[in-house]
Design an enzyme around this catalytic site. Structure first.
Site, PDB file in Angstrom:
ATOM      1  N   GLU A 115       0.827  -1.205   0.000  1.00 22.15           N
ATOM      2  CA  GLU A 115       0.000   0.000   0.000  1.00 22.15           C
ATOM      3  C   GLU A 115       0.862   1.256   0.000  1.00 22.15           C
ATOM      4  OE1 GLU A 115      -3.986  -1.837   2.078  1.00 22.15           O
ATOM      5  OE2 GLU A 115      -2.526  -0.923   3.396  1.00 22.15           O
ATOM      6  N   CYS A 126       3.502   8.616   1.021  1.00 23.77           N
ATOM      7  CA  CYS A 126       3.992   7.677   2.027  1.00 23.77           C
ATOM      8  C   CYS A 126       4.109   6.324   1.323  1.00 23.77           C
ATOM      9  CB  CYS A 126       3.003   7.617   3.190  1.00 23.77           C
ATOM     10  SG  CYS A 126       3.404   6.353   4.407  1.00 23.77           S
ATOM     11  N   CYS A 136       6.323  -7.160   6.817  1.00 24.72           N
ATOM     12  CA  CYS A 136       7.391  -6.633   7.669  1.00 24.72           C
ATOM     13  C   CYS A 136       7.845  -7.732   8.613  1.00 24.72           C
ATOM     14  CB  CYS A 136       6.887  -5.428   8.464  1.00 24.72           C
ATOM     15  SG  CYS A 136       8.211  -4.522   9.300  1.00 24.72           S
ATOM     16  N   CYS A 178       6.472  -5.202  15.633  1.00 23.99           N
ATOM     17  CA  CYS A 178       6.052  -4.204  16.618  1.00 23.99           C
ATOM     18  C   CYS A 178       4.600  -4.517  16.982  1.00 23.99           C
ATOM     19  CB  CYS A 178       6.164  -2.793  16.039  1.00 23.99           C
ATOM     20  SG  CYS A 178       7.840  -2.344  15.551  1.00 23.99           S
ATOM     21  N   CYS A 203       1.466  -2.402  15.528  1.00 18.69           N
ATOM     22  CA  CYS A 203       1.425  -2.066  14.097  1.00 18.69           C
ATOM     23  C   CYS A 203       0.723  -3.159  13.298  1.00 18.69           C
ATOM     24  CB  CYS A 203       2.846  -1.867  13.575  1.00 18.69           C
ATOM     25  SG  CYS A 203       2.898  -1.473  11.811  1.00 18.69           S
ATOM     26  N   GLY A 245       6.876  -2.068   5.842  1.00 21.68           N
ATOM     27  CA  GLY A 245       8.248  -2.557   5.794  1.00 21.68           C
ATOM     28  C   GLY A 245       9.251  -1.655   6.481  1.00 21.68           C
ATOM     29  N   GLU A 246      10.479  -2.159   6.577  1.00 18.64           N
ATOM     30  CA  GLU A 246      11.559  -1.424   7.232  1.00 18.64           C
ATOM     31  C   GLU A 246      12.578  -1.004   6.169  1.00 18.64           C
ATOM     32  OE1 GLU A 246      12.502  -0.012  10.066  1.00 18.64           O
ATOM     33  OE2 GLU A 246      14.431   0.338   9.108  1.00 18.64           O
ATOM     34  N   SER A 278      12.109   6.534   7.562  1.00 13.58           N
ATOM     35  CA  SER A 278      11.751   6.230   8.950  1.00 13.58           C
ATOM     36  C   SER A 278      12.182   4.807   9.282  1.00 13.58           C
ATOM     37  CB  SER A 278      10.236   6.366   9.114  1.00 13.58           C
ATOM     38  OG  SER A 278       9.842   5.940  10.401  1.00 13.58           O
ATOM     39  N   SER A 291      11.664   5.543  15.015  1.00 17.03           N
ATOM     40  CA  SER A 291      10.474   5.206  15.792  1.00 17.03           C
ATOM     41  C   SER A 291      10.903   4.751  17.174  1.00 17.03           C
ATOM     42  CB  SER A 291       9.704   4.088  15.084  1.00 17.03           C
ATOM     43  OG  SER A 291       9.361   4.512  13.793  1.00 17.03           O
ATOM     44  N   LEU A 292      10.735   5.642  18.132  1.00 13.93           N
ATOM     45  CA  LEU A 292      11.274   5.358  19.464  1.00 13.93           C
ATOM     46  C   LEU A 292      10.204   4.744  20.374  1.00 13.93           C
ATOM     47  CD1 LEU A 292      13.976   5.644  20.904  1.00 13.93           C
ATOM     48  CD2 LEU A 292      13.211   7.858  21.762  1.00 13.93           C
ATOM     49  N   HIS A 293       9.158   5.465  20.614  1.00 14.83           N
ATOM     50  CA  HIS A 293       7.989   5.002  21.386  1.00 14.83           C
ATOM     51  C   HIS A 293       8.237   4.734  22.868  1.00 14.83           C
ATOM     52  CE1 HIS A 293       5.975   5.066  17.606  1.00 14.83           C
ATOM     53  NE2 HIS A 293       6.545   3.993  17.140  1.00 14.83           N
ATOM     54  N   ASN A 351      -3.249   4.943  16.064  1.00 16.52           N
ATOM     55  CA  ASN A 351      -4.335   4.498  15.200  1.00 16.52           C
ATOM     56  C   ASN A 351      -4.717   3.087  15.594  1.00 16.52           C
ATOM     57  OD1 ASN A 351      -4.272   6.896  13.528  1.00 16.52           O
ATOM     58  ND2 ASN A 351      -2.255   6.140  12.953  1.00 16.52           N
ATOM     59  N   CYS A 384      -0.752   5.819   9.825  1.00 21.41           N
ATOM     60  CA  CYS A 384       0.441   5.092  10.281  1.00 21.41           C
ATOM     61  C   CYS A 384       0.049   3.813  10.973  1.00 21.41           C
ATOM     62  CB  CYS A 384       1.207   5.913  11.317  1.00 21.41           C
ATOM     63  SG  CYS A 384       2.084   7.290  10.679  1.00 21.41           S
TER      64      CYS A 384
END
Ligand code: SAH
Length: 347
Positions: free
Chosen positions: A96, A109, A116, A120, A123, A167-168, A199, A222-224, A298, A341
């Site tokens: 996507e 985006c 992936c 996480c 996600c 994906g990363e 990212s 992406s820390l979180h 989200n 996201c």
């Protein structure tokens, strides 16, 4: 179809290789230049679109090559203007991509992998198995498709690109970088590097590598959570790459590039909404010049994750800003069509 498989994807050829292909066929190397422009400036999906080539030349190309172009299979429009594309790849897999319009910008985006591998917990993409890396062309095509939609639906140019789809990107770095080169190349889309943000979940080794390469795109991490126990509980990558290692990579990034990093951060109820969480983030963010984007969570239908209260977000923002760290709270776009996201999951 056997024939199709033995034919080479023409877009894997560099300009020089195209030129020597034609030279080898007794034609002018200049043909190679023409074909290259059709492929990369005019995004031809078919050899028959290359109308300034003779029929014979087009047949020659068809004999030897295919164009593995992506196809926008389905397009959904959100009531806030966001467009989500289901992109069909030549082998039938789907990723996507999203067009995000704001007053000043139109952002693409894009995805870098099918599925992936990072798992996480918050996600939706993590629920899809990682099938394969996207090729540079498949990444580039997503961007071109969104550029065309920006012109068609908004009559405005594409201004920014973020690698925040599926994906990363740093686990498919060579292809991502090749796509970015085509996007920034004057013979491609001619976009500025500073309009592009990659990212990452925080692959420390790769952050060091791109720092050594002195890349000119923006980096977002992406820390979180800046507390190992908490981060490990939501992001398995933190087990193999704890915050100390990530912090070292960030210092290396700054030493080599002298550029700020952006930390992406979601605040969840009961997970990371306390003052000690915010203080830990502050300490981590102070390692190098940085800014913080607090992004809205989200929902992906997991009761363990709930958006924290506005008070908690304000607490974070006040603490960070009081210590000189620019902090934006970003509300999501395209939620009604699962385009925000972490919601990309080929629904
Ligand atoms: N793999 C890359 C890029 C993809 S995700 C990365 O991890 O950065 C893009 C951003 O969306 C990341 O910051 C990610 O942590 C965040 N994200 C994932 N799931 C989310 C969700 N459900 N709500 C809000 N943001 C989410």
């Amino acid at each position: 179809m056997v024939e199709e498989i033995t034919k080479k994807d023409i877009r894997k050829l560099k300009l020089e290789e195209l030129k020597s292909f034609f030279a080898g066929k007794g034609d002018k190397p200049f043909r190679g230049q023409q074909v290259y422009e059709w492929l990369w400036q005019k995004s031809a999906k078919d050899f028959d679109q290359m109308t300034n080539l003779s029929l014979q030349t087009r047949e020659l190309l068809k004999e030897h090559f295919v164009i593995n172009h992506i196809k926008v299979d389905k397009m959904q429009r959100s009531n806030d203007g966001t467009i989500k594309n289901a992109v069909m790849l030549h082998d039938g897999l789907v990723v996507e991509s999203v067009l995000i319009p704001t007053e000043k910008r139109i952002t693409a985006c894009v995805s870098s992998q099918v599925g992936c591998s990072l798992a996480c917990k918050f996600c939706a993409t993590a629920r899809l198995k990682r099938m394969r890396n996207l090729s540079a062309d498949e990444i580039y095509d997503q961007i071109v498709a969104i550029r065309d939609q920006a012109e068609l639906f908004f009559n405005r140019p594409l201004t920014n690109i973020v690698f925040m789809g599926m994906g990363e990107p740093l686990l498919n770095y060579n292809n991502v970088l090749e796509a970015i080169h085509k996007v920034t190349d004057q013979k491609g889309l001619g976009m500025a590097w500073k309009r592009i943000t990659v990212s990452t979940v925080g692959v420390a080794k790769m952050i060091k590598k791109i720092a050594d390469d002195k890349v000119k795109f923006n980096l977002a991490v992406s820390l979180h959570s800046a507390i190992n126990k908490t981060r490990s509980s939501i992001m398995p990558i933190n087990d193999s790459t704890p915050l100390e290692e990530l912090g070292d990579a960030m210092k290396h990034w700054y030493q080599q590039t002298k550029r700020k990093v952006t930390y992406e951060y979601v605040v969840w109820k009961g997970i990371n909404d306390k003052e000690e969480d915010a203080r830990a983030l502050l300490k981590f963010a102070q390692l190098i010049p940085s800014k913080v984007n607090i992004i809205e969570y989200n929902n992906i239908d997991d009761p363990a994750f709930q958006q924290a209260s506005p008070d908690a977000l304000r607490m974070y923002q006040e603490l960070l800003e009081a210590n000189g760290i620019t902090t934006r709270i970003r509300m999501s776009r395209g939620k009604d069509i699962d385009a925000a996201c972490g919601q990309l999951a080929n629904k």
